[in-house]
Design an enzyme around this catalytic site. Sequence first.
Site, PDB file in Angstrom:
ATOM      1  N   HIS A   1     -40.976  26.842  50.387  1.00 43.12           N
ATOM      2  CA  HIS A   1     -41.265  27.602  49.174  1.00 43.12           C
ATOM      3  C   HIS A   1     -40.027  28.339  48.674  1.00 43.12           C
ATOM      4  CE1 HIS A   1     -43.449  30.860  46.820  1.00 43.12           C
ATOM      5  NE2 HIS A   1     -44.024  29.760  46.370  1.00 43.12           N
TER       6      HIS A   1
ATOM      7  N   ASN B   1     -58.178  30.452  36.190  1.00 41.56           N
ATOM      8  CA  ASN B   1     -57.982  31.072  37.504  1.00 41.56           C
ATOM      9  C   ASN B   1     -59.255  31.015  38.337  1.00 41.56           C
ATOM     10  OD1 ASN B   1     -55.373  31.721  36.815  1.00 41.56           O
ATOM     11  ND2 ASN B   1     -55.739  33.908  36.552  1.00 41.56           N
TER      12      ASN B   1
END
Length: 691
Positions: free
Chosen positions: A437, A49
Site C-alpha cells: 500500500h 459508500n
Amino acid sequence: MISKKELSDAYVDRDLSWMYFNRRILQEAMKPHIPLLERLSFLGIYSNNLDEFFRVRMATLSRIAECDDKGVRSEREHAQRLIKQINKLNNKYVKEYESAIRDVTGQLRHENIFIVKEDELDEEQQNYVRQFYRQKLSGFVSAIWLSAVKQLTDETDENIYLAVKMQANGKKTFDYALIALPVAECGRFVRLPDKDGKSYLMYLDDVIRYCLPMIFAGLGYSSFNAYAFKFTKDAEMEIDNDLRNGMLQKISKGVKSRKKGDALRVIYDSQMPKDMLKRVMNKLNLDKLDTVLSGGRYHNHKDLMSFPDCGRKDLKYPVWAPVIKPELDSGKSLLKLIQEKDRFIHVPYHSFDYYIRVLQEAAVSKEVKSIKTTLYRLAKDSKVVKALICAAHNGKKVTVVIELLARFDEASNIGWSKKMQDAGIHVIFGVEGLKVHSKITHITMKTGNNIACISTGNFHEGNARMYTDYMVMTAARNIVNDVNSVFTFIEKPYSPVHFKELLVSPNEMKNKFIKLINDEIKNKQAGKPAYILIKINHITDTTMVRKLYEASSNGVPIRLLVRGNCSLITGIPGLSDTIHINGIIDRYLEHSRIFIFAAGGEDKTFIGSADWMPRNLDNRVEVVTPVYDPQIKADLRKVIEYGLRDTCQGRVVDGKGDNQPWTSEEGTPFRSQEELYYSYCNTTPDNQKQE
C-alpha cells in the site's frame, strides 16, 4: 498504563464509527448553502459508500454472527450485537436520506430543473422517449419471467431491478417479470429537450416504465405496474488483522448457511404490492440478521454522482485551477531541482502533472539508469504507466510493484500489468500475505544523488483531482537509500532489512510510533514542550488508541484531524480530556496522512501512506517518511492547523455519532480547504471573489 477494561469501555467499534463518518457525508447533502448539484453528489457518495460497506464489512460480520464454532462464541455474540446496532442506525439514517432527497429535488424545481415521471410527459416528450427507446434503449432491455429465476442472487447486485406486474384484458391472473436497468450502457438519467428555459430529465427507471407496452408488445397485456428494488450481496470475508490468528479458519469452517453471493441487504419500493414483494423475497436467501428496508421509488442513488449539470455551472462549486509552483515551472530540469533541494506538491491544490513530468524526464534523461515504483490504483488512461513504458523503451531498467488485490480494481490492475510486461517492465505482484500500500518511487541517477518520491496517496491522476494528498520529492541520501531498501524487502521479503530513516510496516512502524508517543509523555512530565498533531484517515488500532489515551491521561495535548473511522471517545475525565478531533467533509476528500510531534522542541514531522488500523500497521507494506526541509514542515503544520480551525466543514468526532458542527475560540467562520487554496494562490478568498 490503560487497562483492558478501560480500553474496552472507551473504544468505538470500527464499523459503528464508519456509520458515523458516512452520516457526516449525508449531513453535507442536507446543508442548504452547499451548491445544489454538489448536494446531489454527496447523496450519491453516501449511497455508494453504504453499498460497499454492506458488501464487504457487513458480509464479514454476518459470517462471524452465523458461525457455530464454540471457540468464537464471544466474537459471534459481539457481531450479532453490532449488526443490530448498525441496522438501527441505518434505519434512522435512511429517513434522513429520504428527507434530503425530497428537499434537493424540490430545490431543483426552483432552479427550473425538473425530474419528470412517465405519467407527466407531454406529447412532445412522449415522442422523444419512444424514439430514445427505439434508437438506443431497446437493444439493452431484456425481460425475464420471475417464475424462471431460480435465485435472484445469481444475478449481479450492480444493477437496479424493476419487478413488473402485468395483466391481460379479461384475465384475473397476473404475470410477473424482472428487468435489469441498463445503467452502464444508457446512463441513469435521460435528458429530455429543454423547453421555455426549463430543463427536463427522467430516471431511466421511468423511461422503461413508460416503454413497458413496447417491451411486451404483442403479448396481449393491457396493464403494467413496475416497482424498483435492489440487493447487496456478500462479496467476501475481509481478511484483516481485526481477526486474531486462527479465528478466520474457525469462522470459515463454522459457517453453514452463508455463502459468497448471498443477499445481505434488500431495499424495495414501499408501494410494491404484498403478493409481488413475497415473490421477490422468496428468490433471495435472507436470514433474520440481514437488512430489509422499504424505501422510495428510486434506488442506487450512487448515480447521483453523475447527475447531468444541465449547463448550470452556477449550481456547482466554482472551479479551482491547480496552483502553479514557480520553482517547478521554471523550465529547468525537475530532477536537478530535486537534487538541489527537497520539493513538494499538495494535490489537488497543485497539479499532479509535476510528478508526471518527473517520470517523463526520467524516461528520456541520459542521466537516469533505472526507475522503481509502487502502483496501487491506476487511472483509466494512466499517464504514469505511459511514462514508465516510455522509460522501458528507452532502455531504462523499470520495476513496478503492482497490487493485484486493490479492492474493486483487481481487473484493471491485471490489465495494466500485462501491458507493462509486454513493454519489458519488470512487474512484481506484491508480497504474499501482505498488501503493498506504500506510495514510493525510486530513480537511480548516473551522476549526483538518486531521487525518491514519497506520497500519501496513489499515483493516480483521477484521484489527484479529488483527493488531498501530499508528496515529498527528495535526494536526501538516507531516505532515498531506505526507499530502495523497501523495494528490496518487497522482492525478498524474508531477507533482513534495516531502515535508518523510514517508518515501514509491517517491520517497525508501530513500535516507532509508540516510541514517539512515549517521548511526548516523558517530555510532558519533564516540563518540556509536548503535543501531538495528526491528520489521518482512520484510527482503530487498539494499541495506538491505548497509547493516545495514555498520553492524554498524562496531560499531552492531542489534536487530530480524522476523516473516517475513529475508535476514540473524547471528553472522558482523566482519560481523554486533552484529545480534540475534527472531521472534515468538503469538496475534496481529505486523504493525506501527516504526523507532527513536539519532541521537546525539535518538532518531528512525518508523512506517509499508513493509517492507524491493524491492516496498515501489521498486514501491509506501508511507508512513512520524516520531513526535514523547514519550508515543507511549515506547510504541513499549516495544513493541520487550518483543518483544526475549520468551523464550516468540520464536525466534532467524539465517539458518540452526533457529528456536531465544530466551533473555534475565534468565533469566525473558517473553511480550511478554501483558505488553503487561496494561501497557495497568495491571495485571500474575498480578494479572489472580487476578481
